[in-house]
Design an enzyme around this catalytic site. Sequence first.
Site, mmCIF file in Angstrom:
data_model
loop_
_atom_site.group_PDB
_atom_site.id
_atom_site.type_symbol
_atom_site.label_atom_id
_atom_site.label_comp_id
_atom_site.label_asym_id
_atom_site.label_seq_id
_atom_site.Cartn_x
_atom_site.Cartn_y
_atom_site.Cartn_z
ATOM 1 N N LYS A 98 -48.318 -14.881 -34.939
ATOM 2 C CA LYS A 98 -49.239 -16.008 -35.088
ATOM 3 C C LYS A 98 -49.026 -16.953 -33.914
ATOM 4 O O LYS A 98 -47.902 -17.066 -33.396
ATOM 5 C CB LYS A 98 -48.936 -16.703 -36.434
ATOM 6 C CG LYS A 98 -49.876 -17.841 -36.802
ATOM 7 C CD LYS A 98 -49.571 -18.359 -38.205
ATOM 8 C CE LYS A 98 -50.436 -19.520 -38.613
ATOM 9 N NZ LYS A 98 -50.186 -19.951 -40.005
ATOM 10 N N SER B 119 -54.104 -20.318 -43.102
ATOM 11 C CA SER B 119 -54.356 -20.461 -41.685
ATOM 12 C C SER B 119 -53.998 -19.220 -40.861
ATOM 13 O O SER B 119 -54.449 -19.079 -39.734
ATOM 14 C CB SER B 119 -53.577 -21.663 -41.134
ATOM 15 O OG SER B 119 -52.183 -21.438 -41.276
ATOM 16 N N SER C 68 -50.480 -20.065 -46.358
ATOM 17 C CA SER C 68 -51.144 -19.545 -45.159
ATOM 18 C C SER C 68 -50.846 -18.095 -44.817
ATOM 19 O O SER C 68 -51.502 -17.538 -43.945
ATOM 20 C CB SER C 68 -50.813 -20.421 -43.953
ATOM 21 O OG SER C 68 -51.679 -21.511 -43.949
HETATM 22 N N1 GLN Z 1 -54.414 -24.362 -46.659
HETATM 23 C C1 GLN Z 1 -53.166 -24.995 -46.352
HETATM 24 C C2 GLN Z 1 -53.409 -26.241 -45.551
HETATM 25 O O1 GLN Z 1 -54.457 -26.367 -45.058
HETATM 26 C C3 GLN Z 1 -52.340 -23.995 -45.669
HETATM 27 C C4 GLN Z 1 -51.243 -24.528 -44.849
HETATM 28 C C5 GLN Z 1 -50.266 -23.492 -44.434
HETATM 29 O O2 GLN Z 1 -49.727 -22.760 -45.263
HETATM 30 N N2 GLN Z 1 -49.957 -23.485 -43.151
HETATM 31 O O3 GLN Z 1 -52.577 -27.071 -45.414
#
Ligand code: GLN
Length: 474
Positions: A79, A154, A178
């Site tokens: 990532k 994400s 995420s």
């Molecule tokens: N959907 C979560 C957010 O927007 C995911 C964040 C994550 O796990 N990096 O904060």
Amino acid sequence: MEIDILKLTVAKAHEDMKAGLYTPKDLFFACKKNIDERNDSINAFLEVFDDAEEMAIRAGEMFQNGTATLMTGIPVSLKDNILYKGHRVSESSKILEGYKAPYDSKAVEELKKVGAVIIGRTNMDEFAMGSSTESSAYGITKNPLDETRVPGGSSGGAAASVAMGGCLVALGSDTAGSVRQPAGFCGVVGLKPSYGTVSRSGLMSMGSSLDVIGLLGKTVECARAAYDVIAVADSLDGTSVSDEMRKAVVSKPVTKIGIPRAFVQMEGVTEEVKQRFFETLEKLKQNGYEIIDIELPHIHYSLPTYYIVMPAEVSTNLARYDGVRFGLSVPGKNPDESYMKTRETGFGREVKRRILLGTYVLSHGYADAYYNKAIKVRHKITKEIEEVLKTVDVIVTPTSPAPAFQFGEKQDPLQLYAADIFTVPANIADIPAISIPNGMNKQNLPLDIQVMGSYLHDQDMLSFAQKLEQIISQ
Ligand code: GLN
């Protein structure tokens, strides 16, 4: 020999390469072919690393001299928030465009040692904030199973990189889901380890008390193979779990499964998700597992708690992007102006929203009402989960309240935040969790199921997840 990446697992690839059916270099080129064919449209990979082929050749030598292990020669994507020395890393943000990692993250260091092939860098929501990979500064990523839909986020690029056959394992980060949610949307497995079992050294910070590097692969075994390599103690991360603590864990097989029924049945969870979830529970029962209803009365406060704690940590962590130390620097009449212009130009909308929210909840006069209260609620939820996990071995829920949605479908940020409802509690409570595919719906979109285990009992949870995976496929 034609290598079908979409059907290949880590264990099978290892066996094949050991038997000399093909080499790590062949495997790399088979992945590269899929990337060349599909990435222009899917945009999972921001780049394929120039030196990946070289790494594959070196991995081939390890097979020849007998030093190859399970992850040797396995193509792994990173990532865009995980440091790999000398390679670009940008948090999919304009503010870090062109920035190169000055050192290896601990996870990459461990993967290099065993000869894994770091194949490329994957797209994500900017600074890991989002659930759809629509907020990247480098364009959206499409779901390889249905290109009109989001891959989740994400780590949407990471999930898509596996689902499109661009690699066998992907490293993502999970602050609130995420890794698990995009895994669910793309029909792959996503593992969020216990907080601190994988070093955060070289993972760019979002919410430091919640962040953990996670693994994606087609099967539980694939994710587990990579987890076993990177889950090591690290003195460079003050929150890394020590060797002594790891060794002190007494393994306990899973027999009792806790179901927070009211939570699973709450408003917003679609009928098809509930129906499939309860069908799978039935199968577990038939396979001899004890299904136990549990109560977690404060669990629905996880989401509001997260959306106070996380922005608070985001606002402090992101203060370092000041136009002086990293990446973009927009000149101004004085340092203050340069600072403001850099951040105005470099950060996207969602990132700015969270910095503002975080600064607000930490500010004098409001910290007690918001941040300090959220910390108390976090402890309460954690205690509640800990207590329940004394009576059951794992807690099972769906991963997402609904399958992959269409681009632009969730314009209101609050709607997007609600997608994290089932995944946030594991980060709040530091416990391990994994998302597994749970069949397809009528539109041929993947459904998912999540298992949460006790803190540091990642291996027990993984062993159960492997059984659950078999039961689902029966
Ligand atoms: N959907 C979560 C957010 O927007 C995911 C964040 C994550 O796990 N990096 O904060």
